[in-house]
Design a protein around this motif. Sequence first.
Motif, PDB file in Angstrom:
ATOM      1  N   GLN A 110       4.336  13.241   3.167  1.00 20.45           N
ATOM      2  CA  GLN A 110       3.042  13.971   3.213  1.00 20.45           C
ATOM      3  C   GLN A 110       3.014  14.331   2.065  1.00 20.45           C
ATOM      4  OE1 GLN A 110       3.100  15.583   7.359  1.00 20.45           O
ATOM      5  NE2 GLN A 110       2.990  13.803   8.340  1.00 20.45           N
ATOM      6  N   GLN A 111       1.667  13.652   2.709  1.00 21.08           N
ATOM      7  CA  GLN A 111       0.949  14.680   1.140  1.00 21.08           C
ATOM      8  C   GLN A 111       0.401  15.865   2.210  1.00 21.08           C
ATOM      9  OE1 GLN A 111      -2.213  12.523  -0.805  1.00 21.08           O
ATOM     10  NE2 GLN A 111      -3.206  14.065  -1.866  1.00 21.08           N
ATOM     11  N   ILE A 171       2.781   9.102   2.686  1.00 20.23           N
ATOM     12  CA  ILE A 171       2.786   8.987   1.223  1.00 20.23           C
ATOM     13  C   ILE A 171       4.163   8.021   1.380  1.00 20.23           C
ATOM     14  CG2 ILE A 171       1.026   9.998   0.450  1.00 20.23           C
ATOM     15  CD1 ILE A 171       2.792  11.543  -0.688  1.00 20.23           C
ATOM     16  N   GLY A 173       6.453   9.222  -2.202  1.00 22.04           N
ATOM     17  CA  GLY A 173       5.726   9.807  -3.431  1.00 22.04           C
ATOM     18  C   GLY A 173       6.877  10.916  -3.397  1.00 22.04           C
ATOM     19  N   ASN A 174       6.441  11.959  -2.704  1.00 21.17           N
ATOM     20  CA  ASN A 174       7.077  13.340  -2.724  1.00 21.17           C
ATOM     21  C   ASN A 174       8.098  13.392  -3.982  1.00 21.17           C
ATOM     22  OD1 ASN A 174       4.406  14.605  -1.452  1.00 21.17           O
ATOM     23  ND2 ASN A 174       5.100  15.252  -0.237  1.00 21.17           N
TER      24      ASN A 174
END
Length: 324
Positions: free
Chosen positions: A64-65, A79, A82-83
């Motif tokens: 998550q963002q 996301i 993405g991280n």
Amino acid sequence: MSSATSTRERPGTVPPPAAPQSAPKRRMLARKGLAPALLLVPAAAILIVVIGWPLVQLVIVSFQQYGRAQVFGQPAPFIGFGNYVRVLGDPQFWQVLVRSFLFCIVNVVVTMSLGTLIALLMTRLNKFFRTLISVGLLLAWAMPALTAVIVWGWLFDTQFGVVNYVLTQVTGINFIGHSWLINPISFFAVAAIIIVWQSVPFVAFTIYAGLTQVPDEVLEAAQLDGAGAVQRFRLVIFPYLKSIFVVVTILQIIWDLRVFTQVFALQGIGGIREQTSTLGVYIYQTSLGTGDYGAGGAIAVIMVIIMMAISIFYVRQVIKEEEL
């Protein structure tokens, strides 16, 4: 043919089938087999609550963002990886990872060497000196990590440290005012001293307990055959204690790889964070320092995967030693 001969089983005959067990006996055996599993239920439930649930939450946050706004109740956008892509593409992460592994290797090698030497020394000492060394090791082992950092930080203090004073008196070079924590190499040297000082007692006690189980007659036979002290350790003692060395070494790797308190506290005294952070400190700085909890969670998950890989190797080694 006599009756005694007729009652004997003839060669090649199939023995009669065993009588079936009664229902009460089957139920009793089933309850006996179920009892160990039932006894493990409370411990398993505690592990799931204490370890499993936070781990699940960590994995969710890593996808998550998750920033400071999400801490105060705003929804966290999903996301995906993405991280992880951002973390694995960051050169600083790889610098910290390599630094952490190098620092871990140095600590493990020094700790295992000193712990083994102290354990061998304890087998040669009389009861009084063995007890004296054991008490000293226990005091070092029992000291909290933060307290140990404060004590060693005072010893290496820039102006009033005992180390600088002794070096000035012995070498004739003025070390008063010299900072050991500004330079990354000397910083990690001080950190390694603290970590090794607190890790050696566990290794020494564990290996000493194993040394007491090595048969004396085997060592005497090796000595009569002309084997020296090093040969006796390499050819006799080490094979007997191989499983203990494997277990202790892997545990030390896990503990030293996730070290946090000593490095973080020394950075507060005078170290440069950007040049001295290890994995545990880097996760803290990424999460609480910058507020990027998603990236911090991704780094933590990567660290967990590394620890799991080491743990699996440890379990396989233990099982292999038991099978032998």
